[in-house]
Design a protein around this motif. Structure first.
Motif, PDB file in Angstrom:
ATOM      1  N   THR A  21     -15.261  57.661  15.286  1.00  0.00           N
ATOM      2  CA  THR A  21     -16.634  58.170  15.439  1.00  0.00           C
ATOM      3  C   THR A  21     -16.630  59.370  16.382  1.00  0.00           C
ATOM      4  N   PRO A  22     -17.511  60.366  16.160  1.00  0.00           N
ATOM      5  CA  PRO A  22     -17.566  61.478  17.118  1.00  0.00           C
ATOM      6  C   PRO A  22     -17.913  60.987  18.520  1.00  0.00           C
ATOM      7  N   THR A  23     -17.426  61.699  19.521  1.00  0.00           N
ATOM      8  CA  THR A  23     -17.721  61.338  20.908  1.00  0.00           C
ATOM      9  C   THR A  23     -18.920  62.153  21.383  1.00  0.00           C
ATOM     10  N   VAL A  24     -19.444  61.819  22.572  1.00  0.00           N
ATOM     11  CA  VAL A  24     -20.536  62.605  23.161  1.00  0.00           C
ATOM     12  C   VAL A  24     -20.071  64.052  23.357  1.00  0.00           C
TER      13      VAL A  24
ATOM     14  N   LEU B 283     -22.047  58.637  10.909  1.00  0.00           N
ATOM     15  CA  LEU B 283     -21.041  58.203   9.947  1.00  0.00           C
ATOM     16  C   LEU B 283     -19.847  59.143   9.889  1.00  0.00           C
ATOM     17  N   ASP B 284     -20.041  60.381  10.360  1.00  0.00           N
ATOM     18  CA  ASP B 284     -18.941  61.349  10.338  1.00  0.00           C
ATOM     19  C   ASP B 284     -19.162  62.358  11.462  1.00  0.00           C
ATOM     20  N   ALA B 285     -18.216  63.295  11.586  1.00  0.00           N
ATOM     21  CA  ALA B 285     -18.297  64.274  12.679  1.00  0.00           C
ATOM     22  C   ALA B 285     -18.742  65.643  12.157  1.00  0.00           C
ATOM     23  N   ALA B 286     -19.455  65.653  11.032  1.00  0.00           N
ATOM     24  CA  ALA B 286     -19.896  66.927  10.435  1.00  0.00           C
ATOM     25  C   ALA B 286     -21.043  67.536  11.257  1.00  0.00           C
ATOM     26  N   PRO B 287     -21.283  68.849  11.092  1.00  0.00           N
ATOM     27  CA  PRO B 287     -22.340  69.525  11.865  1.00  0.00           C
ATOM     28  C   PRO B 287     -23.725  68.928  11.617  1.00  0.00           C
ATOM     29  N   PRO B 288     -24.633  69.031  12.617  1.00  0.00           N
ATOM     30  CA  PRO B 288     -26.012  68.517  12.451  1.00  0.00           C
ATOM     31  C   PRO B 288     -26.842  69.472  11.600  1.00  0.00           C
TER      32      PRO B 288
END
Length: 425
Positions: free
Chosen positions: A265-268, A362-367
């Motif tokens: 999962t992406p981190t802060v 769910l993923d680390a893609a851009p917002p």
């Protein structure tokens, strides 16, 4: 739980504890509105305990008078009492289990509760909003038993043991004798669980909501939340939690993330890098030509003058302005509906907020997308997943909601794709 100070001690002298997973309350964007304190916080990590504290059923006392039941319950060990009538109670004694760790969740602040959970008020910005609400969460709502050896399986059971190490199911509670002569029952408002299909990944699909009994059996839902009649037993399903399992306590919904799932999962830090990348592209307001910027993740509740706003119907991103506020132009109070200067579509006009709780991604893609109508921004896969998850609401309804604020989603699909305008120079 380990404080940051403890975690900084050199690992030469301390073994890194095994982490079973985390529980994250839906409706909070990285922390509780007034800050995380002690056992009350927006997320709770379950670590392997220095010494096992799990329990398992042992002796069953069947034809107990209330006095005999009380005597057994008063022993210094765990027990569950099932009151069948004023004259008869079945007491099941529990004994120590050296293979499991037990974690208890509920509204009570008594010491047996490891994680204190209170009712989530959708869209609330302060804990004071929740004080007047009559809570529907049980004081001792549920317990999770984690296997102390790999693969560290976590299993959920309805109800938790109180300060006297007892669980009492009164005359009115749904309870029954199982085929093998054991007792089982349901709590008043029930503990519901939903396991997503394909885990918590980009391919996730919603599963089916089930009810978990006091002994960890799986049932179809009752007609209403606290109905006396239990649902049908589902033999081929289990109370084992998987990455992305949702646990509903009737007033708050928890997301279970495994340690392995969290490692993907992406981190802060990653979310902060994505925020800076968005701002570095210098998106502009197509009306005022001023540069827009998402405020720092620490200031996630106060509208900033450079804050991006969006017309949710079309997704065009602007700075704040009064253009197209026809109600105001006519002298009205304004009902939140505004006309987009770019495409003339009318709909809600709201500030955009970054989703700061990485466990919900769910993923680390851009917002690139925003939930409607709240304006929380995250990746496309994340909005697509949460917009199709029916979350329990009240005693017998379900609806999709934003995981960052718990507001019910609106519009055709519950989210919008954002259209940013780059700098003109």
């Amino acid at each position: 739980m380990f404080s940051p100070e403890q975690e900084n001690i050199s690992t030469a002298s301390t073994k890194v504890p095994v982490k079973y997973g985390e529980l994250i309350v839906l409706g909070y964007n990285g922390s509780l509105p007034n800050g995380d304190r002690g056992r009350r916080k927006s997320r709770f990590s379950l670590f392997k305990r220095p010494k096992a504290n799990g329990v398992k059923p042992s002796t069953v006392h069947v034809a107990c008078t209330p006095q005999a039941a009380k005597a057994i319950s008063n022993k210094d060990q765990h027990s569950i009492s099932y009151t069948l009538s004023r004259a008869q109670t079945v007491v099941v004694e529990y004994t120590h289990d050296s293979n499991t760790d037990m974690f208890q969740i509920g509204r009570s602040t008594e010491s047996p509760i490891d994680y204190v959970v209170t009712d989530t008020v959708p869209g609330s910005q302060s804990n004071s909003d929740t004080q007047s609400v009559q809570s529907t969460i049980s004081r001792f709502a549920c317990r999770i038993m984690c296997q102390r050896t790999p693969p560290f399986t976590a299993r959920i059971f309805a109800a938790g043991f109180d300060s006297s190490k007892n669980i009492f199911l009164g005359e009115k509670a749904a309870k029954w004798k199982t085929l093998d002569g054991q007792m089982d029952g349901l709590t008043t408002n029930g503990v519901l669980v939903m396991h997503p299909r394909n885990g918590f990944t980009e391919d996730s699909k919603p599963g089916v909501w089930r009810e978990i009994s006091v002994c960890g059996n799986v049932f179809t839902l009752r007609e209403t939340r606290s109905a006396q009649q239990r649902g049908k037993m589902v033999d081929n399903e289990t109370q084992e939690l998987v990455d992305g399992s949702l646990i509903d306590l009737c007033g708050a919904t928890l997301l279970w993330r495994t340690a392995e799932g969290l490692s993907r999962t992406p981190t802060v830090k990653h979310l902060e890098a994505l925020r800076q990348e968005l701002n570095a592209a210098r998106p502009q307001c197509p009306v005022g030509f001023n540069t827009l910027a998402f405020p720092s993740m620490r200031r996630k509740d106060v509208v900033d003058e450079k804050q991006p706003w969006v017309y949710l119907l079309c997704g065009h991103v602007h700075g704040y302005h009064n253009w197209g506020n026809q109600d105001r132009e006519r002298g009205g109070g304004g009902g939140g509906e505004r006309e987009c200067p770019m495409c003339r579509s009318r709909g809600p006009y709201v500030p955009l907020w970054l989703g700061c709780e990485p466990g919900f991604y769910l993923d680390a893609a851009p917002p690139t997308h925003a939930f409607a109508p709240c304006g929380h921004v995250c990746s496309e896969k994340t909005v697509a997943f949460w917009s199709q998850i029916p979350l329990p609401h009240g005693t017998h309804t379900f609806h999709a909601a934003c995981p960052f604020c718990a507001q019910q989603l609106g519009g055709e699909q519950g989210y919008s794709r954002l259209i940013f305008q780059g700098p003109v120079d």
